[in-house]
Design a protein around this motif. Sequence first.
Motif, PDB file in Angstrom:
ATOM      1  N   ILE A 247       0.936  -1.117   0.148  1.00  0.00           N
ATOM      2  CA  ILE A 247      -0.162  -0.051   0.094  1.00  0.00           C
ATOM      3  C   ILE A 247       0.732   1.351   0.012  1.00  0.00           C
ATOM      4  CG2 ILE A 247      -1.743   1.442   1.366  1.00  0.00           C
ATOM      5  CD1 ILE A 247      -3.113  -1.119   2.415  1.00  0.00           C
ATOM      6  N   GLY A 248       1.919   1.399   0.723  1.00  0.00           N
ATOM      7  CA  GLY A 248       2.579   2.347   0.819  1.00  0.00           C
ATOM      8  C   GLY A 248       3.471   2.944  -0.365  1.00  0.00           C
ATOM      9  N   MET A 249       4.020   1.578  -0.903  1.00  0.00           N
ATOM     10  CA  MET A 249       4.868   1.734  -2.271  1.00  0.00           C
ATOM     11  C   MET A 249       3.833   2.087  -3.137  1.00  0.00           C
ATOM     12  SD  MET A 249       7.454  -1.393  -1.807  1.00  0.00           S
ATOM     13  CE  MET A 249       8.369  -1.068  -3.187  1.00  0.00           C
ATOM     14  N   GLU A 250       2.652   1.947  -3.211  1.00  0.00           N
ATOM     15  CA  GLU A 250       1.762   1.998  -4.454  1.00  0.00           C
ATOM     16  C   GLU A 250       1.255   3.323  -4.287  1.00  0.00           C
ATOM     17  OE1 GLU A 250       0.063   0.372  -7.205  1.00  0.00           O
ATOM     18  OE2 GLU A 250       2.244  -0.414  -6.826  1.00  0.00           O
ATOM     19  N   ARG A 251       1.195   4.051  -3.081  1.00  0.00           N
ATOM     20  CA  ARG A 251       0.775   5.491  -3.067  1.00  0.00           C
ATOM     21  C   ARG A 251       1.899   6.365  -3.603  1.00  0.00           C
ATOM     22  NH1 ARG A 251      -2.902   2.706  -1.818  1.00  0.00           N
ATOM     23  NH2 ARG A 251      -2.993   2.876  -4.228  1.00  0.00           N
ATOM     24  N   PHE A 252       3.328   5.950  -3.133  1.00  0.00           N
ATOM     25  CA  PHE A 252       4.272   6.708  -3.493  1.00  0.00           C
ATOM     26  C   PHE A 252       4.585   6.608  -5.099  1.00  0.00           C
ATOM     27  CE2 PHE A 252       8.912   6.677  -5.006  1.00  0.00           C
ATOM     28  CZ  PHE A 252       9.302   7.935  -4.460  1.00  0.00           C
ATOM     29  N   THR A 253       4.183   5.274  -5.865  1.00  0.00           N
ATOM     30  CA  THR A 253       4.137   5.260  -7.226  1.00  0.00           C
ATOM     31  C   THR A 253       3.092   6.211  -7.978  1.00  0.00           C
ATOM     32  OG1 THR A 253       4.796   3.081  -7.080  1.00  0.00           O
ATOM     33  CG2 THR A 253       3.787   3.698  -9.186  1.00  0.00           C
ATOM     34  N   GLU A 254       2.088   6.148  -7.023  1.00  0.00           N
ATOM     35  CA  GLU A 254       0.954   7.139  -7.911  1.00  0.00           C
ATOM     36  C   GLU A 254       1.350   8.537  -7.682  1.00  0.00           C
ATOM     37  OE1 GLU A 254      -2.761   6.479  -5.629  1.00  0.00           O
ATOM     38  OE2 GLU A 254      -2.914   4.315  -6.278  1.00  0.00           O
ATOM     39  N   VAL A 255       2.043   9.134  -6.789  1.00  0.00           N
ATOM     40  CA  VAL A 255       2.430  10.355  -6.649  1.00  0.00           C
ATOM     41  C   VAL A 255       3.506  10.582  -7.533  1.00  0.00           C
ATOM     42  CG1 VAL A 255       3.890  12.037  -5.169  1.00  0.00           C
ATOM     43  CG2 VAL A 255       2.015  10.585  -4.119  1.00  0.00           C
ATOM     44  N   ILE A 256       4.533   9.849  -7.816  1.00  0.00           N
ATOM     45  CA  ILE A 256       5.369  10.067  -8.854  1.00  0.00           C
ATOM     46  C   ILE A 256       4.707  10.040 -10.115  1.00  0.00           C
ATOM     47  CG2 ILE A 256       7.452   8.847  -9.917  1.00  0.00           C
ATOM     48  CD1 ILE A 256       8.214  10.259  -7.403  1.00  0.00           C
ATOM     49  N   SER A 257       3.901   9.257 -10.477  1.00  0.00           N
ATOM     50  CA  SER A 257       3.407   9.266 -11.958  1.00  0.00           C
ATOM     51  C   SER A 257       2.540  10.333 -12.267  1.00  0.00           C
ATOM     52  CB  SER A 257       2.662   7.747 -11.971  1.00  0.00           C
ATOM     53  OG  SER A 257       1.413   7.932 -11.102  1.00  0.00           O
ATOM     54  N   ARG A 258       1.906  11.043 -11.126  1.00  0.00           N
ATOM     55  CA  ARG A 258       1.026  12.066 -11.321  1.00  0.00           C
ATOM     56  C   ARG A 258       1.890  13.562 -11.348  1.00  0.00           C
ATOM     57  NH1 ARG A 258      -1.566   8.304 -11.877  1.00  0.00           N
ATOM     58  NH2 ARG A 258      -3.656   8.028 -10.896  1.00  0.00           N
ATOM     59  N   ILE A 259       3.203  13.409 -11.194  1.00  0.00           N
ATOM     60  CA  ILE A 259       3.876  14.825 -11.526  1.00  0.00           C
ATOM     61  C   ILE A 259       4.027  15.022 -13.028  1.00  0.00           C
ATOM     62  CG2 ILE A 259       6.054  15.891 -11.350  1.00  0.00           C
ATOM     63  CD1 ILE A 259       6.903  13.966  -8.881  1.00  0.00           C
ATOM     64  N   PRO A 260       3.394  16.106 -13.396  1.00  0.00           N
ATOM     65  CA  PRO A 260       3.474  16.586 -14.560  1.00  0.00           C
ATOM     66  C   PRO A 260       4.808  16.477 -15.364  1.00  0.00           C
ATOM     67  CG  PRO A 260       2.114  18.285 -13.379  1.00  0.00           C
ATOM     68  CD  PRO A 260       2.938  17.315 -12.595  1.00  0.00           C
ATOM     69  N   TRP A 261       5.258  15.993 -16.387  1.00  0.00           N
ATOM     70  CA  TRP A 261       6.222  15.822 -17.072  1.00  0.00           C
ATOM     71  C   TRP A 261       7.018  17.167 -17.662  1.00  0.00           C
ATOM     72  CZ3 TRP A 261       7.806  16.791 -22.091  1.00  0.00           C
ATOM     73  CH2 TRP A 261       6.675  16.820 -23.075  1.00  0.00           C
ATOM     74  N   LEU A 262       6.046  17.966 -17.790  1.00  0.00           N
ATOM     75  CA  LEU A 262       6.514  19.444 -18.344  1.00  0.00           C
ATOM     76  C   LEU A 262       7.056  20.210 -17.071  1.00  0.00           C
ATOM     77  CD1 LEU A 262       3.794  20.823 -20.816  1.00  0.00           C
ATOM     78  CD2 LEU A 262       5.897  20.254 -21.381  1.00  0.00           C
ATOM     79  N   LEU A 263       6.634  19.919 -15.824  1.00  0.00           N
ATOM     80  CA  LEU A 263       7.254  20.432 -14.820  1.00  0.00           C
ATOM     81  C   LEU A 263       8.624  19.888 -14.499  1.00  0.00           C
ATOM     82  CD1 LEU A 263       6.962  22.257 -12.221  1.00  0.00           C
ATOM     83  CD2 LEU A 263       5.765  20.385 -11.311  1.00  0.00           C
ATOM     84  N   THR A 264       8.805  18.665 -14.677  1.00  0.00           N
ATOM     85  CA  THR A 264      10.063  18.136 -14.546  1.00  0.00           C
ATOM     86  C   THR A 264      11.217  18.667 -15.484  1.00  0.00           C
ATOM     87  OG1 THR A 264       8.768  16.053 -13.728  1.00  0.00           O
ATOM     88  CG2 THR A 264      11.083  16.012 -14.135  1.00  0.00           C
ATOM     89  N   LEU A 265      10.543  18.847 -16.755  1.00  0.00           N
ATOM     90  CA  LEU A 265      11.293  19.110 -17.706  1.00  0.00           C
ATOM     91  C   LEU A 265      11.805  20.604 -17.510  1.00  0.00           C
ATOM     92  CD1 LEU A 265      12.495  18.677 -20.643  1.00  0.00           C
ATOM     93  CD2 LEU A 265      10.468  19.342 -21.563  1.00  0.00           C
ATOM     94  N   ALA A 266      11.248  21.469 -17.082  1.00  0.00           N
ATOM     95  CA  ALA A 266      11.350  22.752 -16.645  1.00  0.00           C
ATOM     96  C   ALA A 266      12.239  22.981 -15.594  1.00  0.00           C
ATOM     97  CB  ALA A 266      10.074  23.467 -16.383  1.00  0.00           C
ATOM     98  N   ILE A 267      12.305  22.277 -14.611  1.00  0.00           N
ATOM     99  CA  ILE A 267      12.950  22.131 -13.388  1.00  0.00           C
ATOM    100  C   ILE A 267      14.361  21.358 -13.904  1.00  0.00           C
ATOM    101  CG2 ILE A 267      13.583  21.001 -11.143  1.00  0.00           C
ATOM    102  CD1 ILE A 267      10.885  21.091 -10.581  1.00  0.00           C
ATOM    103  N   ALA A 268      14.453  20.401 -14.758  1.00  0.00           N
ATOM    104  CA  ALA A 268      15.771  19.800 -15.159  1.00  0.00           C
ATOM    105  C   ALA A 268      16.526  20.914 -15.857  1.00  0.00           C
ATOM    106  CB  ALA A 268      15.619  18.671 -15.675  1.00  0.00           C
ATOM    107  N   GLN A 269      15.817  21.539 -17.071  1.00  0.00           N
ATOM    108  CA  GLN A 269      16.360  22.602 -17.773  1.00  0.00           C
ATOM    109  C   GLN A 269      17.120  23.773 -17.007  1.00  0.00           C
ATOM    110  OE1 GLN A 269      16.584  22.677 -21.413  1.00  0.00           O
ATOM    111  NE2 GLN A 269      16.293  20.310 -21.075  1.00  0.00           N
ATOM    112  N   ALA A 270      16.327  24.177 -15.852  1.00  0.00           N
ATOM    113  CA  ALA A 270      16.751  25.286 -15.296  1.00  0.00           C
ATOM    114  C   ALA A 270      17.978  24.779 -14.260  1.00  0.00           C
ATOM    115  CB  ALA A 270      15.668  25.833 -14.251  1.00  0.00           C
ATOM    116  N   TRP A 271      17.995  23.599 -13.888  1.00  0.00           N
ATOM    117  CA  TRP A 271      19.047  22.955 -13.053  1.00  0.00           C
ATOM    118  C   TRP A 271      20.263  22.788 -13.960  1.00  0.00           C
ATOM    119  CZ3 TRP A 271      19.123  17.515 -10.339  1.00  0.00           C
ATOM    120  CH2 TRP A 271      20.250  17.587  -9.565  1.00  0.00           C
TER     121      TRP A 271
END
Length: 428
Positions: A247-271
Amino acid sequence: GDEDFTEFITFDEEGPNRFNVFDKLDEIDPGNGINDFDSHIKLRVDSELARSNVYLESVSLYHGDVEEPEYFVSGFDLAQYDLYSSVQSLRYRRANAEQTEASFRYDVYSLALGEQERSAYSAQDFYALVEQNPNCTLPEDRADIVGHEFESGCPVIRVISRSEGMIIDGQEYYTYRLVLDYARYMGYDDIPYFFFGTTNSGHDLFALSWLALRTSLLVGVIVGLINISIGVVYGAISGYYGGKVDIGMERFTEVISRIPWLLTLAIAQAWLGPSLWSLVIVLTLSGWVSVSSTTRTQFYRYKGREYVLASRTLGAKDSRLIFRHIFPNGIGTIITTSILMIPTVIFAESTISFLGFGIGHGMTFNVLGIELSGVSIGVLLSDGRSELTRNPHLTLAPAFIISVLMITFNMFGNALRDAFNPTLRGSE
């Protein structure tokens, strides 16, 4: 101003139109011909429509009832002429909010490797060129060489003229005016053929596609292996232990999979800025989730089987149960999902590069001793985006490659699944 222009003709239909300039000039100033005018003829196109386009493909000037024009201009030569209107803008000259254009095609490739006229070609260089090429045959009387046409395969097509001789130190020197087959002159047996055509900068798209495919495949394999490794381990733990751990690992997976990839892309590009590693971070942050889900499902399917329970009763450790009894039975489905991870990553990389992020032209990076350029399938698709209507081959070639790549990995994944688990053979 408008007083400098006189209406010649009104066009009511689309298509090529022809009118007699001389008749109208005689009406303006009877008794005078075109040669009596000390200024050039200027053409201006006006329209009563709210929006119209006029394309000047060519302009021909006929004098009398003759079939061949006395003056003809088209293509690049036509594009050098000014287009007159009452209002001028930076890019186009406009009148009454209508746009006037001169459209043309200019074959730079034929110009570079087709027939070229060369003047002042020294006699010494000319005879050396002809004698070194077995396909060139000189006439018996070299004094009659002007106008001579050489056989096919000779870099010299014909001799146009020869200059008057110049005597220097008692020796006569002169030059030739030649027409050269420049492809053969540069050492080609014929004009090179490009399977996929060339890019706007003249690069061979076929060779560039293989270079881009190497980069995309390497990125796909590296990111795919990372995602597969994380996903298999994470899914195996979650599926094997179940309960609160699952249950704990599945909730973590759901959180990770719900992060918008455009947001991740913007942070990685800025970093990290546009680089290979920022691309890897974006593609691996949630890319392992699908493999993890498949692995978890397979462990839930097999962990309650009798042979697993018997092995646990005999004192087998968790690691042995996972890697010797459960994982080998579910590996067929896991392999199919894992193999399809590679083309999925390539598609994702193509999308990111298509948007102008990730890697790009002018970028180089070293991976495991392999020097790679910033050209990938996604970069080629991005380059062809602006030329889709005029040069669709720039988009079709990389799109065809990535389609074949997807089909190939799909078939390869099914073959591996059948090899590891023959009971699934023939299923989709």
